[in-house]
Design a protein around this motif. Structure first.
Motif, PDB file in Angstrom:
ATOM      1  N   THR A 213      -6.153 -11.264   5.558  1.00  0.00           N
ATOM      2  CA  THR A 213      -6.606  -9.867   5.563  1.00  0.00           C
ATOM      3  C   THR A 213      -6.278  -9.108   6.857  1.00  0.00           C
ATOM      4  N   SER A 214      -5.829  -9.801   7.895  1.00  0.00           N
ATOM      5  CA  SER A 214      -5.553  -9.117   9.168  1.00  0.00           C
ATOM      6  C   SER A 214      -4.256  -8.320   9.047  1.00  0.00           C
ATOM      7  N   PRO A 215      -4.004  -7.374   9.967  1.00  0.00           N
ATOM      8  CA  PRO A 215      -2.783  -6.558   9.831  1.00  0.00           C
ATOM      9  C   PRO A 215      -1.523  -7.407   9.714  1.00  0.00           C
ATOM     10  N   SER A 216      -1.374  -8.452  10.505  1.00  0.00           N
ATOM     11  CA  SER A 216      -0.125  -9.216  10.410  1.00  0.00           C
ATOM     12  C   SER A 216      -0.030  -9.953   9.077  1.00  0.00           C
ATOM     13  N   HIS A 217      -1.150 -10.451   8.569  1.00  0.00           N
ATOM     14  CA  HIS A 217      -1.103 -11.141   7.277  1.00  0.00           C
ATOM     15  C   HIS A 217      -0.865 -10.171   6.122  1.00  0.00           C
ATOM     16  N   ARG A 218      -1.398  -8.942   6.231  1.00  0.00           N
ATOM     17  CA  ARG A 218      -1.135  -7.955   5.172  1.00  0.00           C
ATOM     18  C   ARG A 218       0.358  -7.641   5.131  1.00  0.00           C
ATOM     19  N   GLY A 219       0.966  -7.659   6.307  1.00  0.00           N
ATOM     20  CA  GLY A 219       2.420  -7.420   6.393  1.00  0.00           C
ATOM     21  C   GLY A 219       3.184  -8.483   5.614  1.00  0.00           C
ATOM     22  N   ILE A 220       2.727  -9.718   5.687  1.00  0.00           N
ATOM     23  CA  ILE A 220       3.441 -10.809   5.005  1.00  0.00           C
ATOM     24  C   ILE A 220       3.342 -10.653   3.490  1.00  0.00           C
ATOM     25  N   THR A 221       2.147 -10.291   2.989  1.00  0.00           N
ATOM     26  CA  THR A 221       2.006 -10.167   1.528  1.00  0.00           C
ATOM     27  C   THR A 221       2.513  -8.816   1.020  1.00  0.00           C
ATOM     28  N   ASN A 222       2.847  -7.926   1.980  1.00  0.00           N
ATOM     29  CA  ASN A 222       3.371  -6.613   1.583  1.00  0.00           C
ATOM     30  C   ASN A 222       2.390  -5.789   0.763  1.00  0.00           C
ATOM     31  N   LEU A 223       1.112  -5.937   1.051  1.00  0.00           N
ATOM     32  CA  LEU A 223       0.107  -5.158   0.327  1.00  0.00           C
ATOM     33  C   LEU A 223      -0.544  -4.214   1.325  1.00  0.00           C
ATOM     34  N   ASP A 224      -0.770  -2.956   0.895  1.00  0.00           N
ATOM     35  CA  ASP A 224      -1.545  -2.099   1.794  1.00  0.00           C
ATOM     36  C   ASP A 224      -3.028  -2.388   1.569  1.00  0.00           C
ATOM     37  N   GLN A 225      -3.900  -1.735   2.332  1.00  0.00           N
ATOM     38  CA  GLN A 225      -5.322  -2.082   2.274  1.00  0.00           C
ATOM     39  C   GLN A 225      -5.886  -1.955   0.854  1.00  0.00           C
ATOM     40  N   ASP A 226      -5.551  -0.855   0.167  1.00  0.00           N
ATOM     41  CA  ASP A 226      -6.128  -0.639  -1.168  1.00  0.00           C
ATOM     42  C   ASP A 226      -5.565  -1.636  -2.190  1.00  0.00           C
ATOM     43  N   GLN A 227      -4.267  -1.918  -2.062  1.00  0.00           N
ATOM     44  CA  GLN A 227      -3.667  -2.892  -2.993  1.00  0.00           C
ATOM     45  C   GLN A 227      -4.304  -4.270  -2.806  1.00  0.00           C
ATOM     46  N   MET A 228      -4.612  -4.592  -1.541  1.00  0.00           N
ATOM     47  CA  MET A 228      -5.232  -5.900  -1.294  1.00  0.00           C
ATOM     48  C   MET A 228      -6.642  -5.964  -1.895  1.00  0.00           C
TER      49      MET A 228
END
Ligand code: KIV
Ligand code: ZN
Length: 387
Positions: free
Chosen positions: A104-119
């Motif tokens: 859920t951290s910014p760098s991990h969101r970058g890896i899954t390519n999901l923005d906050q709402d998509q996650m």
């Protein structure tokens, strides 16, 4: 769970521990370790990552089939295929759990390519899917410690709404310190609706040598599940060591007024077995289970423990199942320790003979790193031959 002083022990030796490079265990070894963890009173055993390989799937399935008391948990990423596979493996357990996670951290969101709402949508969808299979669902916010606080509250709230029963707050990279570890749990309990209905777990890594302290701080703030491994086995510097947190809670009831279900007398044997099967030696001065953890060599310490064991010991060796002597004979040992050691070996010497053996013993200890029982017996034979 109604008893708010009970801390659940979640052992991940067979999942996060086995992920350490070189620590791979065979199928039979995993089964044996799982059985020992179950007998020791571990509440939840994370048996593996079923989608990772056919071998992991088979191991988790067999551990689930053979489980007696412990909950058997499998890990899955936040996608439907992983969760399906995980359920196929854990469903054989008397008490199955699906554990699903996403970074859920910014760098991990970058890896899954999901923005906050998509996650947020992904978390809701995957936790709901897991709950359709199983009543016991754990959700982890990987790298929670480096996740923005407001966003962490949002993801935790989403997982609770979707039906997660345990929420894990991992310090994936071993970055936090005790005050922050506690502060995050406190904040989640205060700010997230529904937080009082679920159990918060703490999952710490030891990159800064803080894993045990951080786990205990999280418990003091309200977490009621500690994730840990035997001997602290785990990637990089390892995970929180089960034996350390369990013994800290047992020894410091005054500061940690909690209980675990662990039979601590089984700790030493299991530590040795995990070391053998993983191929990871336990460092000599490792807390609780190191070879030297209960050994005293200096004369002052030996004299102290011989008169009153509490002078230099905060826990009893028997509490972790250790039966061996706690006196190491070496160049720092004194006459009292030598007398006691010889008496244990069946030799009760008169003062003049003890003096003679003591002089020879000191000379030997200056030349030799470790003095074995056989060395002492040889010294006595020499002394008797010379008189
Ligand atoms: O360290 C970590 O974040 C993990 C998760 C998969 C729980 O091991
Ligand atoms: Zn981990």
């Amino acid at each position: 769970m109604t008893d708010n002083t009970r801390v659940l022990i979640f052992d991940t030796t067979l999942r996060d521990g086995e992920q350490s490079p070189g620590a791979t265990m065979t199928h039979d070894e995993k089964l044996e370790i799982a059985q020992a963890l179950d007998e020791m009173g571990v509440d939840i055993i994370e048996a593996g990552f079923p989608i990772a390989s056919e071998g992991d799937f088979e191991a988790v399935s067999d551990i689930a089939r053979n489980s007696k008391n412990s909950v058997i948990c499998g890990l899955s990423r936040a996608n439907l295929k992983d969760i399906d596979r995980c359920w196929e493996a854990v469903k054989h357990a008397r008490r199955p759990r699906i554990h699903t996670f996403i970074g859920t951290s910014p760098s991990h969101r970058g890896i899954t390519n999901l923005d906050q709402d998509q996650m947020i949508e992904r978390i809701y969808q995957t936790v709901t899917h897991a709950r359709n299979y199983c009543e016991d669902v754990q959700w982890s916010a990987m790298d929670a410690i480096r996740t923005e606080r407001d966003y962490l509250c949002r993801v935790v709230e989403t997982a609770i709404k979707a039906g997660a029963t345990t929420i894990n707050i991992p310090d994936t990279v071993g970055y936090t310190l005790p005050q922050e570890s506690a502060e995050i749990i406190r904040m989640l309990l205060e700010r997230v609706p529904g937080a009082d209905r679920i159990i918060f777990a703490t999952h710490c890594h030891n990159d800064l040598g803080m894993a045990t302290a951080n786990a205990l701080a999280a418990v003091s703030a309200g977490a009621r599940q500690i994730e840990c491994t035997i001997n602290g086995l785990g990637e990089r510097a390892g995970n929180t060591a089960l034996e350390e947190v369990v013994m800290a809670i047992k020894v410091r009831r005054d500061l940690m007024p909690y209980t675990t279900g662990i039979d601590t007398t089984k700790i030493m044997n299991l530590s040795r077995r995990v070391s053998q099967v993983s191929g990871f030696p336990v460092q000599f001065n490792k807390a609780v289970v190191g070879k030297n953890a209960f050994l005293h060599e200096s004369g002052i310490h030996q004299d102290g423990v011989l008169k009153n064991v509490e002078t230099f010991e905060i826990m009893k060796p028997a509490d972790i199942g250790l039966t061996e002597t706690n006196i190491a004979m070496g160049k720092h040992s004194g006459r009292a320790a030598l007398r006691s050691k010889l008496s244990d070996l069946g030799f009760d010497l008169a003062d003049n003979q003890l003096n003679d053996v003591f002089v020879r013993f000191k000379a030997l200890a200056d030349r030799k790193k470790e003095i074995y029982d056989e060395d002492l017996v040889a010294l006595i034979s020499d002394s008797t031959a010379n008189t």
